[in-house]
Design an enzyme around this catalytic site. Sequence first.
Site, PDB file in Angstrom:
ATOM      1  CE  LYS A  45     -13.943  14.507  -5.550  1.00  0.00           C
ATOM      2  NZ  LYS A  45     -13.112  15.170  -4.505  1.00  0.00           N
ATOM      3  NE  ARG A 113     -11.281  18.082  -7.269  1.00  0.00           N
ATOM      4  CZ  ARG A 113     -11.219  19.364  -6.871  1.00  0.00           C
ATOM      5  NH1 ARG A 113     -12.314  20.095  -6.814  1.00  0.00           N
ATOM      6  NH2 ARG A 113     -10.058  19.882  -6.537  1.00  0.00           N
ATOM      7  N   GLY A 122      -7.308   8.855  -7.911  1.00  0.00           N
ATOM      8  CA  GLY A 122      -6.332   9.132  -8.960  1.00  0.00           C
ATOM      9  C   GLY A 122      -6.551   8.379 -10.252  1.00  0.00           C
ATOM     10  CG  MET A 124     -11.976   7.688 -13.417  1.00  0.00           C
ATOM     11  SD  MET A 124     -13.732   7.529 -13.142  1.00  0.00           S
ATOM     12  CE  MET A 124     -13.872   7.828 -11.404  1.00  0.00           C
ATOM     13  NE  ARG A 357      -9.555  12.605   3.497  1.00  0.00           N
ATOM     14  CZ  ARG A 357      -8.772  12.462   2.425  1.00  0.00           C
ATOM     15  NH1 ARG A 357      -9.214  11.862   1.347  1.00  0.00           N
ATOM     16  NH2 ARG A 357      -7.557  12.949   2.425  1.00  0.00           N
ATOM     17  CG  HIS A 476      13.665 -19.023   6.987  1.00  0.00           C
ATOM     18  ND1 HIS A 476      14.691 -18.306   7.572  1.00  0.00           N
ATOM     19  CD2 HIS A 476      13.415 -20.065   7.810  1.00  0.00           C
ATOM     20  CE1 HIS A 476      15.052 -18.916   8.683  1.00  0.00           C
ATOM     21  NE2 HIS A 476      14.311 -19.992   8.848  1.00  0.00           N
ATOM     22  CB  SER A 793      -4.302 -27.806  13.870  1.00  0.00           C
ATOM     23  OG  SER A 793      -3.760 -26.514  13.762  1.00  0.00           O
ATOM     24  CB  CYS A 860      -1.632 -23.689  13.530  1.00  0.00           C
ATOM     25  SG  CYS A 860      -1.249 -25.104  12.496  1.00  0.00           S
ATOM     26  CE1 TYR A 880      -5.801 -23.931  17.453  1.00  0.00           C
ATOM     27  CE2 TYR A 880      -7.458 -25.432  18.329  1.00  0.00           C
ATOM     28  CZ  TYR A 880      -6.244 -25.222  17.710  1.00  0.00           C
ATOM     29  OH  TYR A 880      -5.479 -26.279  17.320  1.00  0.00           O
TER      30      TYR A 880
END
Lengths: 914, 914
Positions: A45, A113, A122, A124, A357, A476, A793, A860, A880
């Site tokens: 900051k 600050r 958030g 400190m 920013r 799943h 793989s 994979c 790959y």
Amino acid sequence: MTQGVLEQTSAEAAGETSTSTKYVYFFGGGQADGNGKMKDVLGGKGAGLAEMTNAGLPVPPGFTIQTEACREYMRGKLNSRIDKEMREALKRLEEMQGQKLGAGDNPLLVSVRSGAKFSMPGMMDTILNLGLNDKAVEALAKRSQNPRFAYDSYRRLIQMFGDVVLDIPKKKFEHIFDGVKHREKVKFDYELTPEALKDIIAEYKKLVKKETGKDFPQNPMEQLVAARDAVFRSWNNDRAKTYRRINHIDDWLGTAVNVQAMVFGNLGENSGTGVGFTRNPATGEHTFFGEYLMNAQGEDVVSGVRTPMPISELEKAMPQVYDHLKTITWKMEKHYRDMQDFEFTIQDGKLYMLQTRNGKRTGLAAVRVAIDMVREGLITQEEAIFRVEPNQLYDFLVPRLVEKGEKIEVLATGLPASPGAAVGQIVFTAEDAVKHHANKSYKSIILVRGETTPEDIAGMEVADGILTSRGGMTSHAAVVTRGMGKCCVAGAGDCTVDEAKRELRVKGKTFKQGDWISLDGTTGRVIAGQLKTLPAQPDDPELVKFMSWVDPVRRLRVRANADIPRDAKQARAFGAEGIGLCRTEHMFFAEDRIEHMRAMILADNEKDRRAALKKLLPMQRADFVGLFKAMESLPVTIRLLDPPLHEFLPKREDLLVQIATLEATKPKSPKLKELRSLLKRVEELHEMNPMLGLRGCRLGITFPEITEMQVRAILEAAVAVKAKGGNPHVEIMIPLIGSIEEMRNQTAIVRRIADEVFAQKGAKVDYMVGTMIELPRAALTADQIAEEAEFFSFGTNDLTQTTFGISRDDINNFLPAYLKYGIFKHDPFATLDQAGVGQLVGSATARGRNTRPTLKVGICGEHGGDPESVKFCHKIGLNYVSCSPFRLLTARLAAAQAALQEKQTGPDLHTGAK
Amino acid sequence: MTQGVLEQTSAEAAGETSTSTKYVYFFGGGQADGNGKMKDVLGGKGAGLAEMTNAGLPVPPGFTIQTEACREYMRGKLNSRIDKEMREALKRLEEMQGQKLGAGDNPLLVSVRSGAKFSMPGMMDTILNLGLNDKAVEALAKRSQNPRFAYDSYRRLIQMFGDVVLDIPKKKFEHIFDGVKHREKVKFDYELTPEALKDIIAEYKKLVKKETGKDFPQNPMEQLVAARDAVFRSWNNDRAKTYRRINHIDDWLGTAVNVQAMVFGNLGENSGTGVGFTRNPATGEHTFFGEYLMNAQGEDVVSGVRTPMPISELEKAMPQVYDHLKTITWKMEKHYRDMQDFEFTIQDGKLYMLQTRNGKRTGLAAVRVAIDMVREGLITQEEAIFRVEPNQLYDFLVPRLVEKGEKIEVLATGLPASPGAAVGQIVFTAEDAVKHHANKSYKSIILVRGETTPEDIAGMEVADGILTSRGGMTSHAAVVTRGMGKCCVAGAGDCTVDEAKRELRVKGKTFKQGDWISLDGTTGRVIAGQLKTLPAQPDDPELVKFMSWVDPVRRLRVRANADIPRDAKQARAFGAEGIGLCRTEHMFFAEDRIEHMRAMILADNEKDRRAALKKLLPMQRADFVGLFKAMESLPVTIRLLDPPLHEFLPKREDLLVQIATLEATKPKSPKLKELRSLLKRVEELHEMNPMLGLRGCRLGITFPEITEMQVRAILEAAVAVKAKGGNPHVEIMIPLIGSIEEMRNQTAIVRRIADEVFAQKGAKVDYMVGTMIELPRAALTADQIAEEAEFFSFGTNDLTQTTFGISRDDINNFLPAYLKYGIFKHDPFATLDQAGVGQLVGSATARGRNTRPTLKVGICGEHGGDPESVKFCHKIGLNYVSCSPFRLLTARLAAAQAALQEKQTGPDLHTGAK
């Protein structure tokens, strides 16, 4: 106490003389002592405030006490020069502002600050309105002609100071505040009169006296020193320490303290406050974008009590200020070479920039902004590639909820298991989903389950979205829906899914079958009712252009995990250069096949098993024909049967309950015998730990006829496609290999069946035989395994399970604690663990190639679509990655970024092995 | 065909001239061309025959065709010199015997046998009685005055030759043979008359003609060449190839062929045959020991039709032969410097030695023989240490069945899960075992279960032996009984255990509760009825003496896995130098504790959990006090709670069935609500793969109060013991660590509680904090983990599970196929897999010590008691192994052997890491 510390440390410091260190850095009036690169010293900051000041922005002036002071404070040896430098800076500030801290008609107020090298949002403490006391508050009331504002500011100061500096429990202040509100019979804080606020201030001051034995300090300088030290101390509060541990931030860095003149947007109709972006953060459009409120503070904009005005209105109201703001922000965009997100305040007609920013944006906007900025000459094409987070590209592939102007009732928040949006009528079983889809009684369907199983596939296919109350990011439901590019919210623990009653209960409400809900798979929100959606835009011309920059840059090839021709076509549309994983078992869950699959499993001898397999053969062959056609001459890796066989059978516990019920009610039912015999086989196949049981190549070794059938189906399909002019590239993959002996056993079967098929058909196709490396032992003996395997793989889902000894089905019992305590930085099933699993991937690749230099190596697992993991795969030199089709854009971009990073910093010699 | 091959290869070989190689080695008449060291050239059998001949033993003469000939045969290039040398050797043999091969009144018959460098028992082919033809058989009948023997020998030759050389299916010969037996109405082969045998020969010859188109060769030389080539070919039959793969024997070694004159013990009352040992193989006593039969062949001794005579009778019958035999065998014992097992034949009053080799013996005998031979000056003390197999020492610690003179009815053979013997009355539940033990209604008890679970512990404690129908060598029953030194036969699949009906059904018989059975845990036999047993002899003075030689030699320390004071005392009696693993959870299954444990688990908040833990604290503390006292100043490693919590709760499937039954019958039962609520918690804790779930340190991280209670109990106990003058050495072990972060989390709790306890008690004890390395990731990041851990103990059971991805509970579904195909040489849970798991153990040790050079490293899995694994642990430099008390003797001996081997061959630099 604070004072005590100060005295003590000053006294100690008197013994040492450090003459070179500058402790306090001033900024204001167009120039700053520091600059934007001094994050180590000034914190993020402080460096930003210096940078903005130097860039000529109208930043409220102030000074930064550097991080070394914090470190000295932690060591208990605060140098006495700090107080001196701080007093000098304060004097300079007072002169610049023409004010005195907490004194005179126009008292100077400051904010205090924290600001560390790395952002710790958030974590400190902050104190605002510092400098106010019994006198200054009167001056402020008079000057602002807004006594309510003045007294409210003062009571806030006492409350923050009491909490942060004096360690008085917050709830004691809240108790007083709520008491007065109750007495005054008001609902909202802003309804309190100045008189009521004065009462609160009096009570607050009594509380301070009672708790600390001292009065609330009226001396502004005393306030300032105490606040500074409190910020230093907040570096070591519990939540800050935890945050640092999770984010691997060193404990000794310390924080800087920023003391800055307060400016107020609520000093009258000539004041105001607002926020904005230099471009549209939703679409990327190059238009000035923002909102503001006159005579208001920042919190008024946020609280929604007053409706902010579009920034274009400011042009009419205060044209000079508007022009100034526009000029400044464009300048900052050029300075930072990126879209800016800014906050400003107008005090008495004078513009102050509070913050600017790089702005957050959607994926759509990120691509648009990147392309525009290249066109504008602001950035290079290579830089543009880094301006989009790989995960953001998903936004183009999925629908989004339309939230603007809608009333959003969030029922629960689960895991964002598969991004996108879905709006539909709920059903609770796969059968109901299929039924209502078939007879078109529901327009769109959301399948709600405790957790999904492979048996739910048909229902998942027809649903628009999936909601589960249990299961993690690699459950799943999560894995399958990501593969389908379908929205899923998983593990929404607040939801009670009563499949028997067909009810979803959440937040005291009950939703029945057919009720509408909306899911946001990108954030994990479950929303009541029927929201609108915007469709996916995979053919967006900006996206196409962006990807045309991305692809030539990457070295890593990108393949897709796809099991059926439809998915294969989808994958090619998203840029797949092959199929890296076709899971043949998914083919067996289809309705016309599961019956033969079950017959195969229930067979208690080889002959019956072969008979059942014979019926499956033509079906599998047809699948493979489709797949080879879809992929033309691109490589297709087909994995032989992998899952434990009981996955294809009814659940053991369901059978137990059915049998117990029948035994108690109809003990002579003929159904009972049948169920008992089914249970017997299910019990035989039941395993304590199915992930570690009879599956993968262990199936093909125990029942060689399964391997034989599958290899026959694959190669007969390849021969048939070739006969029609196709050019299939077949890679047969043996799953769950742990030793060279297993590989030899299965390879021998593959080669024998291949010779048989080629002899019978009078035609040959080229094919390779390789393996998934998904067990630590395979990685550790990869040099041996590469003697037989023509490709590797990495199945990093299973490899993560066994390397960590953690089941991905069961991780949710302790993952929350692990993330909370910072033991895991990420879910290791989502982002590859480089130190452990990655070490095995790296060393196995090296060992395998040592034996067989031409070894083709890919990955994979789910990690194939995770940007960090893709970058790791690039670094260690894989050929790959393979991921679900909907992760392909992400993987392509991550691979390109990895290649560019390597170009910029040189190759990383890390191989994962030590 | 055979002839064809010979012609072809001879023709090819004609092109080459290899002049130096000697192909055929003669032996006989007191001297041999070769000697005992030439196993490479002559194979094991050929070298042995040469050695025996050179040593002056009356070995039937013959010659060996060396292995190079087999290699040439395999390459298809058999040198023509081989035939020439073979003919010369045959001529020499005929002259020495005064016979001609298959010709004259006294025809020479020979055996043709394989014999490779490494023994491959029964894998390759053998042909006996070679040389017989239509004429020779008549001569043999006349000379032996035993036409039945002569014709039977001829029909055997045709059958063996037909099978081995001509590839005619065996069953076709058997079909003919059985047909004639049926026709003649005889039951046993030896009842066939010479006439019937002649008929069989005629039919056999027809079969050969029909199958091959040629007559059975009457030319003995043609028979010999064909038999030789068939033996060469048998090197590459399937079972030989598999055997070599399993035993890691090179395929290119080839086999030698031994051609040796046949001698017959059944040529009249002046002939005979027998077997013997130079010392008693059961007890080791130094007495000549054996049996013989006059006018008999070897198979008559084995078949049991005639009862053999003790060898002492031979002294009376044929004193010269007896003296000769005794002199020869003692000479051989001195020559080989070990107890000999020999076979002999007396033909026409002349003694022939057919075989002599080092004799197999029991553990008791092995120790006795070793000690005697040192006393006799035959071997050194160091050699004696190698004369006992480490596993054999178990024989001293367990009872044995008395089988001699008993009728043994073997009902089934399961896995020899825990050695020893048990005879008792069967029960089917742990409760019944406890009941019948308590009221002394059963004298001794055998617990029969499908499989055991931790809940059965109380029943297992009081049972004398355990029989299970499911589960492997590392199933719960196997592991627990080995720890208790109690006999167990596991996984006896032929047994049906009907726990509901309290019946054991096997081999068509039904055994009910209270019936007697006998178990042999050393062989896995389940035997009907009540056999007698001999007790264990742990204090045998010979054993004590032997161990006094063993212990000073070893470098590796030996600890025991023991959970309770009783086991700890037992362990010290067997030589434990500490406790390497105390599993605290075993303490929780006791009747007075499981209730509090369940309350702890069922608690849904921290407060209730702490309340239940408070009740467990004094119980745990008392356990530890007992343990520290028992071990005095030896180190005690205590592992914190490890298993998944649901192990302490009722089984999910049992609850489901109970609930379903009640719902169907008594839907208003108040019990139902209670069961449903229990089921809810059981479901919450239910895991797909509990081995990979919420267990180990994951419990202590999720519920820190569990770690706190256990650490408090341990250290309060240690302080209390120290206060009474004890000297406890405490090592606290955190289980299932996968990362340094987990270790930090738990170590912080340990240190905090330690400080609290020491402050409260005003006294300190030394303690260490370390971890089990039982996950691949822990091994891979051992360098990091050693920053916190003061010791490592490899939990190789779990490490094997995760490295291989194989659950030890589920391995039996495919282990048989894996052993059959030679994919596993051993069950990896019994013998450490050095290539994979061992690699991790080695590299983790090196990495850990790199970070912390003083790191103490041990192993505490089942492998700690396996000799091969112990030797590996020595090689890679571990500090200790820990095993169940009953494996301590084995571990001590294996460690000593490893140290001596290293002394002889130099240290192995292999560390397991590559």
